[in-house]
Write a protein that holds these residues in place. Structure first.
Motif, PDB file in Angstrom:
ATOM      1  N   SER A 246       0.863  -1.179   0.000  1.00 17.57           N
ATOM      2  CA  SER A 246       0.000   0.000   0.000  1.00 17.57           C
ATOM      3  C   SER A 246       0.898   1.227   0.000  1.00 17.57           C
ATOM      4  O   SER A 246       2.035   1.177   0.486  1.00 17.57           O
ATOM      5  N   GLU A 247       0.372   2.321  -0.564  1.00 23.02           N
ATOM      6  CA  GLU A 247       1.205   3.505  -0.733  1.00 23.02           C
ATOM      7  C   GLU A 247       1.546   4.141   0.611  1.00 23.02           C
ATOM      8  O   GLU A 247       0.689   4.412   1.429  1.00 23.02           O
ATOM      9  N   SER A 248       2.836   4.376   0.822  1.00 28.10           N
ATOM     10  CA  SER A 248       3.331   5.110   1.994  1.00 28.10           C
ATOM     11  C   SER A 248       4.723   5.629   1.633  1.00 28.10           C
ATOM     12  O   SER A 248       5.331   5.167   0.655  1.00 28.10           O
TER      13      SER A 248
ATOM     14  N   SER B 280       7.100   2.667   1.381  1.00 24.93           N
ATOM     15  CA  SER B 280       6.724   1.468   0.625  1.00 24.93           C
ATOM     16  C   SER B 280       7.560   1.312  -0.637  1.00 24.93           C
ATOM     17  O   SER B 280       7.732   2.272  -1.400  1.00 24.93           O
TER      18      SER B 280
END
Length: 453
Positions: free
Chosen positions: A138-140, A143
């Motif tokens: 998931s986008e972070s 990531s």
């Protein structure tokens, strides 16, 4: 499908590591702005699976030992190919709209599956049953933009390679190019001319710079609260496609005098017609229907300096509408093919008009806005189609092509088309409402034209 076949197969993560580029990224390339078209894309990951059977006649223990060596080769070649695809080893800085090409690396996971590969190859397998074979992301800010999972099946020695890649910086074309170059690097070496000639380019933001604001566009999916979907894969053999083409050309000789419909257009139309009939039976009347297809813009915007190897999101939707003339009318196959073909021709012609990056951005946003508005109209049935055909997804890393390639997971009703292993047929991955799928499976033309076993 016997759910026990999957519930009994435990996926055990053996190791996780970050694979960094073999050569550090030069300081002048550390910061890469995303393009304005990248800004339009949602923050999600594209996930795919490549299935490789065990070698015929090889004992399981020997095959698993070979797979250990193969995994090492994959790691080494991945490190090498990341020197060319260096942004993929970086991290996305959302607030500043750029990729920090810091060489932090892509995630590489090794996993063991306590079962056989064969049950996962069935076309009636729901995509949800494959989710544990791909690395979830998931986008972070921390990531990885790419993650790989190398799955070995303990009871047969088969392999499944799961790949997830951020859609914020890559479309299907870029993903397929990355897989293809990685496979060549693993098979014959990073210095092979296939890799070094025409290297990937990451300069799209020079033509399409990021923007302070982008227009609000309705998504080209219908996310219905409480919708429960299921997926199946349908095989269209090359002979079936050829017969469909002959039928259309004979009936429409004048129209198709110069060029006949493509494989993708024919298969798309078969599926679309079945969906129109499905909704007619469901609602008791013939309803307007809309489909959206994705079109690769590389090689189409001929006036502008866009390389065939440009990386990023460089595509647009093509919207096709069927509007019934009256309650008694029924859509003919050749009429739907014509609607689809005309829409694609018009979109191709539109692509020759832009004179600069602003023109491209306007063309693409207009296309997305049109598609979004159609998808959210009342009493209109809408479906998204994406074709991965003619993209080099059947990657040979040195032990042959995969026996199958498939998409993994989706929350929306959509259709993805893939080449078959021989490149002549098409496999359609279809995700629909659970109840609608049961109706779709019984459609006479789907039964006649496809193989579902």
């Amino acid at each position: 499908m016997n759910q026990h076949e999957f519930s009994s197969q435990v996926v055990q993560i053996v190791s996780k590591k970050l694979i960094k580029p073999a050569t550090p990224t030069p300081p002048k390339l550390i910061t890469m702005k995303i393009s304005s078209l990248d800004q339009l894309n949602p923050s999600l990951y594209l996930s795919f699976l490549l299935f490789y059977p065990a070698e015929f006649g090889c004992k399981v223990d020997n095959q698993i030992a070979k797979n250990t060596e193969r995994s090492k080769l994959l790691e080494e070649s991945l490190s090498q190919v990341l020197t060319l695809f260096y942004p993929l080893a970086g991290r996305y800085t959302k607030d500043d709209l750029f990729i920090d090409c810091n060489d932090h690396g892509v995630e590489y996971v090794e996993a063991r599956v306590s079962g056989q590969l064969a049950p996962f190859l069935r076309r009636d397998v729901d995509s949800k049953q494959l989710i544990h074979l791909v690395p979830f992301q998931s986008e972070s800010p921390t990531s990885p933009l790419v993650a790989v999972q190398f799955n070995t099946f303990d009871q047969c020695g088969g392999v499944a390679i799961g790949l997830s890649i951020s859609h914020k910086i890559a479309d299907g074309f870029v993903m397929s190019k990355f897989i293809d170059r990685w496979a060549v690097a693993c098979r014959v070496g990073i210095h092979d001319q296939i890799i070094t000639n025409n290297p990937p380019r990451f300069d799209l933001a020079l033509l399409l710079p990021t923007r302070d604001t982008i227009p609000e566009i309705k998504p080209v999916v219908k996310l219905i609260p409480g919708l429960k979907t299921t997926s199946r894969t349908f095989l269209f053999h090359s002979l079936v496609i050829s017969n469909l083409r002959d039928t259309v050309v004979v009936k429409e000789q004048l129209k198709w005098r110069r060029s006949s419909p493509s494989r993708v257009q024919l298969v798309t139309t078969v599926i679309w017609k079945a969906l129109i009939r499905l909704n007619q039976a469901k609602h008791g009347k013939l309803r307007p229907s809309v489909i959206s297809n994705t079109m690769n813009l590389r090689g189409r915007c001929t006036v502008l300096p866009i390389s065939e190897n440009s990386c990023g999101n460089l595509y647009r939707p093509v919207t096709v509408q069927f509007v019934p003339k009256d309650k008694e009318s029924k859509p003919e196959f050749q009429d739907l093919v014509s609607l689809l073909s005309d829409s694609i021709t018009n979109a191709v012609n539109d692509c020759t008009k832009p004179q600069n990056g602003d023109d491209i951005f306007s063309m693409v946003t207009h296309a997305w806005r049109e598609a979004g508005e159609e998808f959210h109209k009342d009493e209109v049935d809408a479906y998204g189609f994406t074709s991965m055909c003619r993209m080099p997804l059947y990657a040979d890393f040195g032990w042959g092509k995969p026996i199958r390639v498939t998409h993994v997971q989706s929350v929306a009703e959509m259709i993805m088309l893939f080449d078959t292993r021989d490149g002549d047929g098409i496999e359609a991955w279809i995700n629909l409402d659970e109840n609608d799928m049961q109706r779709f499976l019984q459609d006479p033309h789907i039964l006649a034209f496809t193989c579902q076993a």
